[in-house]
Each structure stands twice: as structure tokens, then as C-alpha cells.
Design a protein around this motif. Structure first.
Motif, PDB file in Angstrom:
ATOM      1  N   TYR A 464       0.893  -1.569  -0.059  1.00  0.00           N
ATOM      2  CA  TYR A 464      -0.455  -0.014   0.148  1.00  0.00           C
ATOM      3  C   TYR A 464       0.764   1.017   0.126  1.00  0.00           C
ATOM      4  O   TYR A 464       2.211   1.341   0.153  1.00  0.00           O
ATOM      5  N   LEU A 497      -4.295   0.715  -2.421  1.00  0.00           N
ATOM      6  CA  LEU A 497      -4.103  -1.046  -1.531  1.00  0.00           C
ATOM      7  C   LEU A 497      -4.631  -1.738  -2.329  1.00  0.00           C
ATOM      8  O   LEU A 497      -5.741  -2.131  -3.313  1.00  0.00           O
ATOM      9  N   LYS A 498      -3.066  -2.099  -2.652  1.00  0.00           N
ATOM     10  CA  LYS A 498      -3.578  -3.437  -3.739  1.00  0.00           C
ATOM     11  C   LYS A 498      -3.379  -5.418  -3.144  1.00  0.00           C
ATOM     12  O   LYS A 498      -2.626  -5.176  -2.298  1.00  0.00           O
ATOM     13  N   THR A 499      -4.612  -5.221  -3.261  1.00  0.00           N
ATOM     14  CA  THR A 499      -4.884  -7.269  -2.175  1.00  0.00           C
ATOM     15  C   THR A 499      -4.376  -8.111  -3.033  1.00  0.00           C
ATOM     16  O   THR A 499      -4.521  -9.091  -2.969  1.00  0.00           O
ATOM     17  N   PRO A 505      -5.963  -1.689  -7.497  1.00  0.00           N
ATOM     18  CA  PRO A 505      -6.017  -0.954  -6.499  1.00  0.00           C
ATOM     19  C   PRO A 505      -7.105   0.213  -5.873  1.00  0.00           C
ATOM     20  O   PRO A 505      -7.111   0.049  -7.060  1.00  0.00           O
ATOM     21  N   VAL A 522      -5.442  -0.706   7.289  1.00  0.00           N
ATOM     22  CA  VAL A 522      -5.105  -1.504   5.956  1.00  0.00           C
ATOM     23  C   VAL A 522      -4.612  -2.988   5.876  1.00  0.00           C
ATOM     24  O   VAL A 522      -5.243  -3.628   4.543  1.00  0.00           O
ATOM     25  N   PHE A 526      -7.237  -5.318   3.922  1.00  0.00           N
ATOM     26  CA  PHE A 526      -6.507  -6.242   3.157  1.00  0.00           C
ATOM     27  C   PHE A 526      -7.207  -7.804   3.684  1.00  0.00           C
ATOM     28  O   PHE A 526      -7.458  -8.252   2.203  1.00  0.00           O
TER      29      PHE A 526
END
Length: 602
Positions: A464, A497-499, A505, A522, A526
Motif C-alpha cells: 500500500y 491498497l492492492k490486495t 488497487p 490497511v 486487506f
């Protein structure tokens, strides 16, 4: 779209060939080969390599040049690194990807054993037939061999080759959005777009690792056990709004809104106070101040937007008053919307909000005046305290001042608000120069590169971008009389934030309380986004989204309820003619003869 190939060079030839060492040391020219595929003289390069200390370096100002009959890379940082690296007995691989005028070049040092391992894994590659390992320099442009070398090198050093960025742009879900985006830019820029995104992303990733940068890339450790142990028994609330239509009245704009809240306490048994549901409906006509009319009929779509942007946070604040134990309130969508053109004048003519409606939420003229100064007055000299613009400013101040963390989760981070904020911060921290930011801004504008594509390439799954303040409501876009009020809108702090690697993201906008504990947020976001496979979005927001946005195929009951309410109001008037007209109107269905297309026009 673009083509790729390898140039593999013998390290001893690179250093000891005719004039090579001199050109490296005095002219910063790295020799390559007599031909370089489709790339032409002057091709702009982003060169990426590991320095002798093992750190990643990029040179965005490198380019190809010909000297005599051979191609060279002109790059001072690369030349200096190669002269310091012990290359004798090693191979230097140059991976090129891009168009004839814009490309990226990954420089990697290989051992002879590396090539031997590649051939042992697949003897059919026949590396010797491609002059591998080379005596001087060799070009590898066979697709099967390129894939094998790239896979092996990318596995060995995934960060150098930015494997996550390639997987992101090549995933089926992203390709659909990518090709849709390409239709919005010039045809000449279509081929360069993926390369430009990667080139800028690689620069940003290294810049964000600079110790002087206040904005960094954070990492979330995946541990559902730890997260849910920390969250057990706490109340988390999820909010979303939806529109209510009456199918019996086809063609009308939404006449009502509903705001749903789903709250849950993880770890609490089903029989206890585990889940709560609430739905607050609003009829848009009830919001309008009939005693204070605007000069024209309001734009229905903009009026609906204004109502929703005000009603959702109002309901959220009301929920926090009734459930003060809420640990976090999550809103589906931006926490602070762009709200600069919802005034009483042209072009949208948004009406005033009824004071009696506002009183239900404890809002009156003195309370607005205490929070929102410089509210303009109408032609009669009365302050427009109950116009949507003033009320929005009041509600946003209440959101920002809440001691409960409140976050807005934007499913796809379009626009460039975060990118602009990051570049401004890097310039402020003296990580980059103003000229560098101006150049990057021009490239971002030319290719219309947005936060979703750019940080989709910058971030890996589980990473993130740390919080940064973003600008949402520039006062210059508001009417002059409302510009002072817009200046008082609080600006949210946002992170990305990339999950999952193959998904965009999402942007998380936070009030002050949420920004102060973004580390927990986060981790919570997540892990809730990982509860459903490949969903990549907090599952609680999916639940409330389905709760608030009733699909048409199950909205018949809602329609019946709304129809009954309208008929009941007509009956209260005591006018038989109004009741009869309302009954006739509600009796017509959307598939009736009156609403069918004219067969003669077909």
C-alpha cells in the motif's frame, strides 16, 4: 502492441573490445550490437539495473545512439555501474521492451551457470544455436527462448524485471479496461501507453524507497489469525446508498433514496449481538424547502447526486451516535466527493433543504454559521445556510472531526489525485526537482495515465501507499459566491491498497481519526478483501451494497410499498379527483401499450 527481445553480451568483450572501456568511462556509451531489432537511433529509454551494491537504479533520460555501425546506450549511471561491476567471466543481458521510439531496458548480469540451468530445464531450447553464451554479442528474438529467459531471470530477480507490473497489465480483467482506455487517447500514443505506464511506475517505485521521502510503500503481512484475533468482538459498520424507483412510472428519475448500514462484530456467536441491519429511506420531495424556491427547475440527476452525497454521511453520523462502540465506519465510495457545482444557480439549480428536515439531525442556522463562515446571501439578503453547498461543508466538518475512524473505499482509483499528491510531496521532500515533476506531469497528461493503472504497476499484492493528503474540491471550479465555502471543505487523506496482483488497487480516503491509525485499517481492509477469492474488495461493503441497491428483479415489493405510500398521501388530501388520477397512474405498467415503441417508426 510492443515487441521485446534480449541482447546478451560477453562481459570481457564489453570491457576489452575496441575502444569500449574508453567510451564507457569518457562518453558513458555502453556497446550493444550492430543491429537492434525494431529500435531506431535516438529511441528514448528507461534503463533499470542493480548497482554494484545491490540497489535498484533507473535512468529515465537514457537513449540509443549509433557510433560507427554499432548501437550504444547513452547512460552515465549505467556506464559507471558497469565499470565498477566485476564483469569478466560474466554475461550482461539487456532486455528491451517497447516501440521504436519509446522502450524500457532491463540490464541484468548473468553467470554462465545461469544459462546452463535454463538449458537443463528445457534441452529443446538449444542455446548454442543462438550463440549462447556469446563470444561477443548476440540477439535473442525467438519467442520461445525470450519467454524462457525472461521467466528464469524474472524468477531470480522479480523486482528488477517488475514481473508484478507485467502480470497486472497482462491479466484478462485489466486488458478489458486497458483497451477501453486506449480509445480515449490519440492513436499514435496507443502503442506507447503500456510502456510509458511501466517506465513511470518503475521510477516512482524507486523514488518512494528514498529515505528522504515521507510517502513510502508499506507491506501487509497476510495473517487472518492475527487480524481476526485483534478484531474479535469489535463492531465494524459498512454503509452504502441506493436509488429507489417505481417500475409503474417508467422513464422517471429516481424519486427516493435509501441508505443501508450493515454492522458486524466478528467472533460473536450468531445468537448474540453479532449483526445489525438498518435501512433509512428518503423521498426526495421531502428534502426541498418549498418556501425558498430556485429560479429554474432543478437538474434531476444532479439533484439526486447532491441528495445522496449529503444523506449518506448524515446517516453514518446518526449511526455512530446510536452505536458509539463502532470501531470503524466504512463507506462505499469517496469519503469526500467533488461538490463544487451543486448551488442554487445555473446550470443545475439545486434547491434548498427544508429546515424541518435538517432539524431531525440537529442542524439549524446557528450551528451551520458556527462551522461554515462566509455563507453567501440571496437577493433578499438572507444567508443561504440551508443550501446544499453549505450543508455539505457542515456535514464534512462533522465527518472529519469524528473521533471514530471513518473511511471511504473507492473501488477503482481513477483520476490522478493521488499521483499529483505524491509528486508534490516528493518535490517538497527534495527527492525530485520541479523540472522532473513537470516532465512527468506532461507524460501523465499526454497518455492520460490515471492512479489505477499507474499504481497497479507500482504496487505488488499486499502493498500500500502510505497516506497522503489529496485535493478534491478546487475553489476555482465553484461559483464565485460559493468559493469561500468550498475552501472550508476538509481535504481527505488517502492511501492506495492492492490486495491481488491481477486487480486494480483501491483508494482509501480517511478522516483524521482513521489516518492516525492507518496501519490497522490497511490490515483490516486487506484481510476482508481476501475473504472471497479474486474479489479484491472488502466483503462487508459487498454485503451492504447488495442490501442498499435492490436489483430490479427483486424490487417489486419495494415498488409496491412506494406505490402504497403515494396513494395513502393522495387519500389524505381528501380530494377524490387526485385519488382517481393517482390510481390510474399507478395502474399503468412499463410494458403497457402506451409505452411501446411506435411500430411505424421501426
Amino acid at each position: 502492441m510492443d515487441r521485446s527481445f534480449f541482447i546478451v553480451v560477453n562481459g570481457e568483450w564489453l570491457l576489452d573490445g575496441p575502444s569500449h572501456a574508453k567510451r564507457l568511462s569518457t562518453q558513458a556509451l555502453c556497446p550493444l550490437a550492430d543491429t537492434l531489432g525494431h529500435l531506431r537511433d535516438g529511441c528514448l529509454l528507461l534503463v533499470k539495473f542493480r548497482d554494484p551494491g545491490g540497489g535498484l537504479s533507473v535512468d529515465p533520460s537514457a537513449h540509443l545512439t549509433t557510433l560507427g555501425d554499432a548501437f550504444h546506450i547513452k547512460s552515465e549511471p549505467l556506464a559507471a555501474a558497469l565499470l565498477r561491476d566485476p564483469l569478466r567471466g560474466a554475461l550482461v543481458a539487456f532486455f528491451f521492451e517497447g516501440t521504436d521510439s519509446e522502450a524500457r531496458c532491463i540490464v541484468d548480469v548473468w553467470s554462465h551457470e545461469f544459462l546452463a540451468d535454463v538449458e537443463r530445464a528445457d534441452p529443446t531450447l538449444r542455446l548454442e544455436a543462438f550463440d549462447l553464451p556469446p563470444r561477443r554479442s548476440t540477439t535473442v528474438d525467438a519467442e520461445g527462448l525470450i519467454r524462457a529467459l525472461y521467466r528464469a531471470a524474472g524468477t531470480r530477480d522479480a523486482e528488477l524485471f517488475a514481473v508484478h507490473a507485467s502480470r497486472f497489465l497482462d491479466s484478462p480483467h485489466i486488458i478489458t479496461a486497458l483497451f477501453s482506455h486506449l480509445f480515449s487517447i490519440r492513436s499514435d500514443d496507443n502503442l506507447r501507453f503500456p510502456i510509458q505506464v511501466k517506465k513511470i511506475a518503475e521510477q516512482l517505485r524507486i523514488l518512494l524507497d528514498d529515505p528522504k521521502s515521507a510517502v513510502r510503500i508499506g507491506h501487509v503481512r497476510k495473517s487472518h489469525l492475527d487480524l481476526w484475533a485483534e478484531a474479535q468482538g469489535l463492531r465494524f459498520a459498512f454503509l452504502d446508498g441506493g436509488q429507489a424507483r417505481i417500475p409503474a412510472l417508467p422513464g422517471l428519475e429516481p424519486m427516493a433514496l435509501r441508505v443501508g448500514i450493515y454492522s458486524v462484530r466478528p467472533g460473536v456467536p450468531q445468537g448474540g449481538d453479532r449483526e445489525r441491519w438498518s435501512m433509512t429511506p428518503f423521498v426526495l420531495g421531502d428534502l426541498i424547502d418549498r418556501a425558498r424556491r430556485v429560479s429554474e427547475r432543478p437538474d434531476a440527476r444532479r439533484f439526486t447526486e447532491a441528495a445522496r452525497y449529503v444523506l449518506e454521511p448524515l446517516v453514518g453520523l446518526e449511526h455512530l451516535r446510536s452505536a458509539p462502540d463502532t470501531r470503524v465506519l466504512l463507506v462505499h465510495g469517496p469519503l469526500i466527493n467533488q461538490f463544487v457545482q451543486y448551488d442554487e444557480g445555473p446550470p443545475h439549480f439545486i434547491p434548498f433543504i427544508a429546515p424541518t428536515f435538517l432539524q431531525r439531525y440537529g442542524i439549524d442556522e446557528p450551528s451551520v454559521a458556527r462551522v461554515v463562515a462566509d455563507v453567501p446571501s440571496d437577493t433578499s439578503g438572507q444567508p443561504m445556510w440551508n443550501q446544499f453547498m453549505a450543508i455539505y461543508a457542515y456535514v464534512m466538518h462533522a465527518i472529519h472531526a469524528s473521533t471514530t475512524p471513518i473511511v471511504g473505499v473507492v473501488e477503482r482509483a481513477t483520476g490522478r489525485a493521488v499521483t499529483s499528491a505524491v509528486l508534490a510531496r516528493l518535490k517538497l521532500d527534495r527527492v525530485v526537482t520541479a523540472a522532473y515533476v513537470e516532465r512527468l506531469d506532461r507524460e501523465l497528461e499526454q497518455y492520460e495515465i490515471t492512479d489505477d493503472f499507474l499504481f497497479g504497476c507500482v504496487l505488488r499484492a499486499g502493498e500500500y501507499l502510505t497516506p497522503v493528503p489529496i485535493q478534491k474540491n478546487p475553489p476555482r471550479r465553484a461559483q464565485d459566491r460559493w468559493a469561500p465555502v468550498v475552501r472550508r471543505y476538509p481535504q481527505p487523506t488517502a492511501l492506495l491498497l492492492k490486495t491481488e496482483e491481477a486487480n486494480f488497487p483501491f483508494r482509501v480516503e480517511m478522516n483524521a481519526a482513521a489516518a492516525a491509525e492507518h496501519s490497522f485499517l490497511v490490515r483490516f481492509l486487506f484481510h476482508t478483501a481476501r475473504l472471497l477469492p479474486r474479489y479484491a474488495f472488502p466483503v462487508g461493503l459487498d454485503i451492504v451494497d447488495k442490501y442498499a441497491k435492490v436489483p430490479d428483479w427483486i424490487s417489486r415489493g419495494v415498488s409496491t410499498e412506494l406505490s402504497a405510500t403515494m396513494l395513502r398521501r393522495a387519500m389524505r388530501t381528501g380530494d377524490a379527483n387526485i385519488v382517481m388520477q393517482m390510481r390510474l397512474l399507478l395502474a399503468k405498467g412499463p410494458r403497457d401499450f402506451f409505452y411501446r415503441p411506435d411500430a411505424r417508426g421501426l
